[in-house]
Motif scaffolding. Structure first.
Motif, PDB file in Angstrom:
ATOM      1  N   LYS A 172      -4.991 -45.956   7.799  1.00 12.41           N
ATOM      2  CA  LYS A 172      -4.813 -47.110   8.670  1.00 12.41           C
ATOM      3  C   LYS A 172      -3.908 -48.148   8.022  1.00 12.41           C
ATOM      4  CE  LYS A 172      -9.311 -46.609  10.949  1.00 12.41           C
ATOM      5  NZ  LYS A 172     -10.578 -47.288  11.320  1.00 12.41           N
ATOM      6  N   ASP A 174      -3.246 -52.202   8.453  1.00 15.37           N
ATOM      7  CA  ASP A 174      -3.840 -53.409   9.043  1.00 15.37           C
ATOM      8  C   ASP A 174      -4.939 -53.055  10.036  1.00 15.37           C
ATOM      9  OD1 ASP A 174      -2.319 -55.129   7.544  1.00 15.37           O
ATOM     10  OD2 ASP A 174      -0.776 -55.411   9.080  1.00 15.37           O
ATOM     11  N   GLY A 175      -5.743 -52.024   9.693  1.00 18.87           N
ATOM     12  CA  GLY A 175      -6.896 -51.655  10.495  1.00 18.87           C
ATOM     13  C   GLY A 175      -6.607 -50.755  11.671  1.00 18.87           C
ATOM     14  N   VAL A 201      -1.702 -53.892   5.163  1.00 21.73           N
ATOM     15  CA  VAL A 201      -2.818 -53.432   4.325  1.00 21.73           C
ATOM     16  C   VAL A 201      -3.114 -51.974   4.654  1.00 21.73           C
ATOM     17  CG1 VAL A 201      -5.244 -53.758   3.741  1.00 21.73           C
ATOM     18  CG2 VAL A 201      -3.779 -55.744   4.174  1.00 21.73           C
ATOM     19  N   THR A 203      -5.442 -48.741   4.368  1.00 21.02           N
ATOM     20  CA  THR A 203      -6.794 -48.260   4.088  1.00 21.02           C
ATOM     21  C   THR A 203      -6.900 -46.818   4.555  1.00 21.02           C
ATOM     22  OG1 THR A 203      -7.582 -49.142   6.206  1.00 21.02           O
ATOM     23  CG2 THR A 203      -7.867 -50.546   4.257  1.00 21.02           C
ATOM     24  N   TYR A 204      -8.042 -46.196   4.274  1.00 21.17           N
ATOM     25  CA  TYR A 204      -8.226 -44.790   4.632  1.00 21.17           C
ATOM     26  C   TYR A 204      -9.691 -44.522   4.900  1.00 21.17           C
ATOM     27  CZ  TYR A 204      -9.602 -44.745  -0.257  1.00 21.17           C
ATOM     28  OH  TYR A 204     -10.221 -45.041  -1.439  1.00 21.17           O
ATOM     29  N   GLU A 205      -9.927 -43.406   5.572  1.00 23.17           N
ATOM     30  CA  GLU A 205     -11.290 -42.908   5.773  1.00 23.17           C
ATOM     31  C   GLU A 205     -11.373 -41.516   5.176  1.00 23.17           C
ATOM     32  OE1 GLU A 205     -12.261 -43.064   9.896  1.00 23.17           O
ATOM     33  OE2 GLU A 205     -12.114 -45.257  10.021  1.00 23.17           O
TER      34      GLU A 205
END
Length: 320
Positions: A172, A174-175, A201, A203-205
């Motif tokens: 992701k 920025d979400g 930003v 991020t990851y899952e």
């Protein structure tokens, strides 16, 4: 003392130095047989019998010195069975169960967090059973105590294999999920807005909770690298997200100025202008404003013959 007799028969294991004895009665006997004792000269012997089953006491008092008390505990034969007749996991007999086999391995699916329930069927109604479970990848113990106190132990080890999953389930910015993400696609390109001074930003899952993920980010333009290592450390996958600005194709100017004033009739798409000035006066100063910082501009002022302004876009497109 010389001897102890039970039911008129000498105790087989009698010794004057042994004070405690156990006497096994047949299951259908409900009262103790008579106990007699043969002492040494001068000894006084007192025998106290239980009312039914229990302990007989033989007190031997010599003429000189302290007394001794011999005891005979009358009991029925107690069971020594420590084997179960069945051992089950979530209500199903454990694979390969045999009452005489004490150790078992049970394989559970990847990701199992809670062990299944252990239950059992006793082989003797006088057995006492205690189950101790310790979680996955650890032994569970089933302690079986026979009537006579003998203890047997069954050991069940629940094995949960480590995951070899090394794929992410999401990346992701920025979400928001990165466009076109697929766990089996490992390279992505992201276009930054013109003038951006920082990256979104990232991020990851995880595809599996026990994965290890390391992330290296560029300062601005460049590649973000995500290295995913599976729980069992046998598999790794590397995802790359390339950040770059869009290549500009615009070769028009934002403004053209003559002595600091916008030239008459200026429009970005208009490339020809005519300027009238009085003879004998100084030539005006020609300046410009770029549409994009990445443009390259060359001004060729030929005096009375005119002025050429060549604009080159980032992709090489040109206007003059």
């Amino acid at each position: 003392m010389r001897d102890i007799l039970v039911g008129g028969v000498s105790l087989a294991d009698f010794s004057a130095d042994q004070l405690e004895y156990r006497y096994i009665l047949a299951d259908d006997v409900t009262a103790c047989p008579m106990v007699d004792a043969v002492g040494e000269p001068g000894q006084t012997i007192t025998i106290t019998m239980p009312k039914q089953l229990g302990v007989a006491y033989i007190e031997v008092q010599p003429e000189v010195g302290g007394k001794n008390i011999y005891t005979i505990r009358f009991t029925h034969q107690q069971s020594a069975i420590t084997q179960l007749s069945d051992l089950t996991i979530d209500g199903v007999t454990i694979d390969g169960f045999d009452p005489a086999i004490a150790n078992y391995q049970v394989n559970l699916p990847v990701g199992t967090k809670a062990v299944p329930a252990i239950s059992y069927t006793t082989a003797d109604d006088k057995q006492t059973v205690q189950v101790l479970q310790q979680g996955v990848n650890a032994p569970a113990y089933v302690y079986v105590m026979a009537e006579d106190g003998t203890v047997g132990t069954y050991t069940i080890t629940f094995n949960v294999p480590l995951s070899n999953e090394a794929r992410l389930s999401a990346i992701k910015l920025d979400g928001v999920g990165i466009q076109g993400f697929d766990p089996d696609t490992y390279s992505y390109a992201v276009t930054l807005e013109e003038g951006a001074t920082q990256l979104p930003v990232l991020t990851y899952e995880k595809g599996y909770a026990a994965q290890q993920v390391s992330v290296i980010m560029p300062a601005l333009q460049g590649k973000a690298v995500l290295v995913v290592t599976s729980e069992d450390k046998t598999q790794t996958q590397t995802y790359e997200v390339a950040f770059d600005f869009a290549v500009q194709t615009d070769a028009t100017l934002k403004n053209i100025l003559v002595d600091g004033v916008t030239v008459d009739g200026f429009a970005p798409d208009n490339v020809d202008y005519e300027l009238t000035y009085q003879k004998g006066t100084a030539l005006p100063v020609i300046t410009y404003e770029k549409q994009h910082a990445t443009q390259q501009v060359v001004v060729n002022n030929q005096g009375t013959l005119g002025c050429d302004i060549t604009v080159t876009a980032q992709d090489g497109s040109q206007n003059t």
